[in-house]
Design a protein around this motif. Structure first.
Motif, PDB file in Angstrom:
ATOM      1  N   PHE A 165     -13.561  -8.198  10.925  1.00 13.14           N
ATOM      2  CA  PHE A 165     -14.038  -7.464   9.756  1.00 13.14           C
ATOM      3  C   PHE A 165     -12.862  -7.179   8.843  1.00 13.14           C
ATOM      4  N   VAL A 166     -13.047  -7.438   7.557  1.00  9.70           N
ATOM      5  CA  VAL A 166     -12.035  -7.110   6.562  1.00  9.70           C
ATOM      6  C   VAL A 166     -12.731  -6.358   5.443  1.00  9.70           C
ATOM      7  N   GLY A 167     -12.137  -5.247   5.026  1.00 11.01           N
ATOM      8  CA  GLY A 167     -12.684  -4.474   3.923  1.00 11.01           C
ATOM      9  C   GLY A 167     -11.887  -4.722   2.662  1.00 11.01           C
ATOM     10  N   VAL A 168     -12.593  -4.739   1.531  1.00 15.65           N
ATOM     11  CA  VAL A 168     -11.949  -4.906   0.233  1.00 15.65           C
ATOM     12  C   VAL A 168     -12.367  -3.719  -0.626  1.00 15.65           C
ATOM     13  N   VAL A 169     -11.386  -2.953  -1.069  1.00 15.99           N
ATOM     14  CA  VAL A 169     -11.654  -1.802  -1.934  1.00 15.99           C
ATOM     15  C   VAL A 169     -11.151  -2.161  -3.323  1.00 15.99           C
ATOM     16  N   PHE A 170     -12.086  -2.313  -4.263  1.00 10.97           N
ATOM     17  CA  PHE A 170     -11.719  -2.640  -5.642  1.00 10.97           C
ATOM     18  C   PHE A 170     -11.349  -1.359  -6.372  1.00 10.97           C
ATOM     19  N   LYS A 171     -10.116  -1.281  -6.834  1.00 13.80           N
ATOM     20  CA  LYS A 171      -9.662  -0.125  -7.604  1.00 13.80           C
ATOM     21  C   LYS A 171     -10.145  -0.232  -9.048  1.00 13.80           C
ATOM     22  N   ASP A 172     -10.058  -1.424  -9.619  1.00 17.66           N
ATOM     23  CA  ASP A 172     -10.609  -1.745 -10.929  1.00 17.66           C
ATOM     24  C   ASP A 172     -10.836  -3.249 -10.948  1.00 17.66           C
ATOM     25  N   ALA A 173     -11.068  -3.833 -12.111  1.00 16.32           N
ATOM     26  CA  ALA A 173     -11.395  -5.260 -12.187  1.00 16.32           C
ATOM     27  C   ALA A 173     -10.210  -6.148 -11.815  1.00 16.32           C
ATOM     28  N   MET A 174      -8.989  -5.612 -11.833  1.00 18.29           N
ATOM     29  CA  MET A 174      -7.811  -6.440 -11.594  1.00 18.29           C
ATOM     30  C   MET A 174      -7.024  -6.069 -10.342  1.00 18.29           C
ATOM     31  N   SER A 175      -7.355  -5.009  -9.644  1.00 16.05           N
ATOM     32  CA  SER A 175      -6.577  -4.645  -8.464  1.00 16.05           C
ATOM     33  C   SER A 175      -7.508  -4.259  -7.314  1.00 16.05           C
ATOM     34  N   TYR A 176      -7.004  -4.459  -6.114  1.00 16.10           N
ATOM     35  CA  TYR A 176      -7.798  -4.203  -4.917  1.00 16.10           C
ATOM     36  C   TYR A 176      -6.870  -3.895  -3.751  1.00 16.10           C
ATOM     37  N   GLN A 177      -7.454  -3.398  -2.665  1.00 15.24           N
ATOM     38  CA  GLN A 177      -6.737  -3.197  -1.399  1.00 15.24           C
ATOM     39  C   GLN A 177      -7.548  -3.859  -0.300  1.00 15.24           C
ATOM     40  N   LEU A 178      -6.849  -4.517   0.602  1.00 14.40           N
ATOM     41  CA  LEU A 178      -7.494  -5.090   1.777  1.00 14.40           C
ATOM     42  C   LEU A 178      -7.366  -4.092   2.909  1.00 14.40           C
ATOM     43  N   ARG A 179      -8.448  -3.880   3.621  1.00  9.95           N
ATOM     44  CA  ARG A 179      -8.434  -2.948   4.751  1.00  9.95           C
ATOM     45  C   ARG A 179      -8.811  -3.693   6.014  1.00  9.95           C
ATOM     46  N   PHE A 180      -7.825  -3.815   6.898  1.00 12.21           N
ATOM     47  CA  PHE A 180      -8.044  -4.393   8.214  1.00 12.21           C
ATOM     48  C   PHE A 180      -8.336  -3.240   9.172  1.00 12.21           C
ATOM     49  N   PRO A 181      -8.830  -3.515  10.369  1.00 11.44           N
ATOM     50  CA  PRO A 181      -9.189  -2.411  11.263  1.00 11.44           C
ATOM     51  C   PRO A 181      -8.085  -1.370  11.481  1.00 11.44           C
ATOM     52  N   ASP A 182      -6.810  -1.780  11.443  1.00  9.23           N
ATOM     53  CA  ASP A 182      -5.748  -0.812  11.732  1.00  9.23           C
ATOM     54  C   ASP A 182      -4.778  -0.579  10.585  1.00  9.23           C
ATOM     55  N   SER A 183      -4.963  -1.238   9.440  1.00  8.83           N
ATOM     56  CA  SER A 183      -3.952  -1.104   8.395  1.00  8.83           C
ATOM     57  C   SER A 183      -4.548  -1.317   7.011  1.00  8.83           C
ATOM     58  N   VAL A 184      -3.729  -1.004   6.012  1.00  9.67           N
ATOM     59  CA  VAL A 184      -4.085  -1.210   4.609  1.00  9.67           C
ATOM     60  C   VAL A 184      -3.049  -2.136   4.010  1.00  9.67           C
ATOM     61  N   VAL A 185      -3.484  -3.167   3.290  1.00 13.66           N
ATOM     62  CA  VAL A 185      -2.574  -4.113   2.671  1.00 13.66           C
ATOM     63  C   VAL A 185      -2.807  -4.087   1.169  1.00 13.66           C
ATOM     64  N   MET A 186      -1.727  -3.943   0.412  1.00 17.40           N
ATOM     65  CA  MET A 186      -1.838  -3.908  -1.042  1.00 17.40           C
ATOM     66  C   MET A 186      -1.953  -5.327  -1.582  1.00 17.40           C
ATOM     67  N   SER A 187      -2.568  -5.496  -2.750  1.00 23.30           N
ATOM     68  CA  SER A 187      -2.668  -6.812  -3.371  1.00 23.30           C
ATOM     69  C   SER A 187      -1.305  -7.244  -3.886  1.00 23.30           C
ATOM     70  N   SER A 188      -1.148  -8.523  -4.163  1.00 22.83           N
ATOM     71  CA  SER A 188       0.145  -9.056  -4.567  1.00 22.83           C
ATOM     72  C   SER A 188       0.586  -8.553  -5.934  1.00 22.83           C
ATOM     73  N   ILE A 189      -0.296  -7.901  -6.654  1.00 18.80           N
ATOM     74  CA  ILE A 189       0.070  -7.341  -7.953  1.00 18.80           C
ATOM     75  C   ILE A 189       1.161  -6.293  -7.783  1.00 18.80           C
ATOM     76  N   TYR A 190       1.191  -5.601  -6.630  1.00 18.06           N
ATOM     77  CA  TYR A 190       2.120  -4.502  -6.428  1.00 18.06           C
ATOM     78  C   TYR A 190       3.464  -4.936  -5.822  1.00 18.06           C
TER      79      TYR A 190
END
Length: 147
Positions: free
Chosen positions: A118-143
């Motif tokens: 399972f992978v979660g994707v949290v859209f902050k706005d139309a151009m940025s997002y965060q990936l959520r794995f079961p144990d961690s949060v990964v920032m998009s490459s924009i950051y």
């Protein structure tokens, strides 16, 4: 007229330069010093050259790893739905399983209950997002920033 005024201004500037020799020399030497310093720094830290990578065929994607793979996303906006539809069906024949959640808390609860696929994707706005794995949060490459 104009020629007399220009000649008088040039003469005045020459007199000022001759009378203030120390500042005149500094005006010439400081840029040369900084130019030398920049050249020295660039020689101490040369640019790295990387070898060229051959253009090779990587083959087809092994979709056996993506069986029962679930992608959850939030918030369920029109843009998020379009992006997730593109991700699910454009690259895979059968499509991936996508689930939308109303809030980030629901997404976190679902990721705790689901398997490791399972992978979660949290859209902050139309151009940025965060990936959520079961144990961690990964920032998009924009950051990510380069040195």
């Amino acid at each position: 007229g104009v020629w007399r005024q220009t000649r008088a201004l040039l003469f005045k500037n020459c007199l000022i330069k001759c009378r203030t020799k120390k500042s005149s020399v500094q005006e010439v030497l400081f840029p040369l010093f900084f130019l030398f310093w920049l050249i020295l720094m660039s020689m101490m830290h040369p640019h790295r050259k990387y070898e060229e990578v051959d253009n090779i065929n990587l083959g087809t994607l092994d979709t056996s790893m993506l069986v029962d793979f679930v992608i959850g996303y939030t918030p369920p906006t029109r843009v998020a739905r379009e992006i997730m539809k593109k991700v699910a069906f454009d690259n895979f024949e059968d499509g991936l399983i996508t689930e939308e959640y109303l809030s980030e808390e629901e997404l976190q609860e679902a990721s705790a209950l689901k398997t490791s696929k399972f992978v979660g994707v949290v859209f902050k706005d139309a151009m940025s997002y965060q990936l959520r794995f079961p144990d961690s949060v990964v920032m998009s490459s924009i950051y990510t920033e380069s040195r």
